[in-house]
Design a protein around this motif. Structure first.
Motif, short mmCIF file in Angstrom:
data_model
loop_
_atom_site.label_atom_id
_atom_site.label_comp_id
_atom_site.label_asym_id
_atom_site.label_seq_id
_atom_site.Cartn_x
_atom_site.Cartn_y
_atom_site.Cartn_z
N ARG A 2 -24.76 46.34 -22.83
CA ARG A 2 -25.10 45.42 -22.83
C ARG A 2 -24.89 44.85 -24.40
NH1 ARG A 2 -25.33 40.36 -22.19
NH2 ARG A 2 -27.20 38.98 -21.02
N ALA A 3 -26.23 44.57 -25.53
CA ALA A 3 -26.34 44.18 -26.78
C ALA A 3 -24.65 43.88 -27.58
CB ALA A 3 -27.49 45.23 -27.54
N PRO A 4 -23.47 44.58 -27.53
CA PRO A 4 -22.71 43.63 -28.20
C PRO A 4 -22.52 42.53 -27.41
CG PRO A 4 -22.07 46.36 -28.13
CD PRO A 4 -24.09 45.70 -27.37
N LEU A 5 -22.90 42.40 -26.02
CA LEU A 5 -22.24 41.29 -25.48
C LEU A 5 -22.59 39.92 -24.99
CD1 LEU A 5 -20.34 42.81 -22.58
CD2 LEU A 5 -19.31 42.07 -24.44
N VAL A 6 -23.98 40.05 -25.31
CA VAL A 6 -25.23 39.22 -24.91
C VAL A 6 -24.92 37.66 -25.87
CG1 VAL A 6 -26.88 40.04 -27.32
CG2 VAL A 6 -27.57 38.80 -25.14
N THR A 7 -23.61 37.85 -26.98
CA THR A 7 -23.43 36.45 -27.18
C THR A 7 -22.35 36.08 -26.89
OG1 THR A 7 -22.28 37.73 -29.16
CG2 THR A 7 -24.56 36.95 -30.15
N VAL A 8 -21.49 36.59 -25.87
CA VAL A 8 -20.35 36.05 -24.67
C VAL A 8 -21.42 36.13 -24.00
CG1 VAL A 8 -18.67 37.02 -24.05
CG2 VAL A 8 -18.65 37.91 -26.38
N ILE A 9 -21.70 36.85 -23.08
CA ILE A 9 -22.06 36.66 -22.03
C ILE A 9 -24.08 36.39 -21.84
CG2 ILE A 9 -23.09 37.27 -19.47
CD1 ILE A 9 -19.44 38.72 -20.33
N PRO A 10 -25.07 35.46 -22.32
CA PRO A 10 -26.37 35.57 -22.63
C PRO A 10 -27.10 35.73 -21.27
CG PRO A 10 -25.62 33.72 -22.78
CD PRO A 10 -24.34 34.56 -22.45
N ASP A 11 -26.63 35.04 -20.56
CA ASP A 11 -27.28 35.34 -19.06
C ASP A 11 -27.57 36.68 -18.01
OD1 ASP A 11 -27.44 34.76 -15.37
OD2 ASP A 11 -27.87 33.33 -16.86
N ASP A 12 -28.57 37.13 -17.82
CA ASP A 12 -28.26 38.86 -17.19
C ASP A 12 -27.14 38.80 -15.90
OD1 ASP A 12 -29.19 40.07 -19.28
OD2 ASP A 12 -31.38 39.84 -18.76
N ARG A 13 -27.96 37.63 -15.06
CA ARG A 13 -26.87 37.28 -14.53
C ARG A 13 -25.92 37.20 -14.23
NH1 ARG A 13 -29.77 32.14 -11.90
NH2 ARG A 13 -28.91 32.25 -13.72
N HIS A 14 -25.50 36.74 -15.25
CA HIS A 14 -24.10 36.88 -15.04
C HIS A 14 -22.87 37.90 -15.43
CE1 HIS A 14 -24.08 32.18 -15.45
NE2 HIS A 14 -23.25 31.98 -14.52
N TYR A 15 -23.64 38.32 -16.60
CA TYR A 15 -23.90 40.41 -17.08
C TYR A 15 -23.26 40.85 -15.98
CZ TYR A 15 -23.36 44.54 -19.40
OH TYR A 15 -23.57 45.47 -19.88
N ASP A 16 -24.49 41.34 -15.10
CA ASP A 16 -24.35 41.35 -14.03
C ASP A 16 -22.90 41.16 -13.29
OD1 ASP A 16 -26.62 42.74 -14.75
OD2 ASP A 16 -28.15 42.28 -13.12
N TYR A 17 -23.07 40.39 -13.25
CA TYR A 17 -21.30 40.24 -12.22
C TYR A 17 -20.21 40.55 -12.47
CZ TYR A 17 -18.52 37.45 -9.83
OH TYR A 17 -17.37 36.48 -8.45
N TYR A 18 -20.56 39.64 -14.19
CA TYR A 18 -19.23 40.67 -14.52
C TYR A 18 -19.03 41.68 -14.80
CZ TYR A 18 -17.95 35.72 -15.62
OH TYR A 18 -17.37 34.48 -15.06
N PHE A 19 -19.92 42.69 -14.93
CA PHE A 19 -19.63 44.68 -15.19
C PHE A 19 -19.36 45.10 -13.43
CE2 PHE A 19 -21.09 48.32 -14.70
CZ PHE A 19 -21.57 49.17 -16.27
N CYS A 20 -20.18 44.25 -12.53
CA CYS A 20 -19.35 44.90 -11.49
C CYS A 20 -18.09 44.40 -11.42
CB CYS A 20 -20.24 44.07 -10.15
SG CYS A 20 -21.94 44.69 -9.74
#
Length: 106
Positions: A2-20
């Motif tokens: 998560r940490a390295p991608l926070v600048t690209v995908i700052p929103d946790d909901r979007h991160y969860d979606y893209y990780f899935c």
């Protein structure tokens, strides 16, 4: 991760979606590989590493709609997955969704 991608995908909901979405595509590659190597449909579902898959069926639905719209022109099919056939990918996505209903996450 998560940490390295926070600048690209700052929103946790979007991160969860893209990780899935990433895990879904990863599993589709594994399924395709198994079907190709084993020449059998007995092992259609090979790995359930999805993070809380039961709550992320939206990812499966979104990808299914995208493949239905683009058909054989979808990038995953152009890459050669599922013999380049939309119906094969849609069937695999449907199978993943059905199997995921029977899994319980602790």
């Amino acid at each position: 991760l998560r940490a390295p991608l926070v600048t690209v995908i700052p929103d946790d909901r979007h991160y969860d979606y893209y990780f899935c979405l990433f895990e879904l595509i990863y599993n589709l590659v594994l399924i395709d590989y198994r079907l190709e190597k084993e020449d059998s449909h007995h092992h259609v579902f090979c790995s359930l590493s999805f993070q809380a898959l039961n709550s992320h069926n939206k990812v499966i639905d979104d990808l299914t709609q995208e493949v239905s719209r683009l058909k054989d022109k979808h990038p995953l099919l152009l890459s050669g997955l599922f013999d380049g056939k939309a119906e094969n990918l849609i069937k695999a996505l449907g199978t993943i969704k059905e199997v995921s209903k029977s899994y319980q996450f602790l």
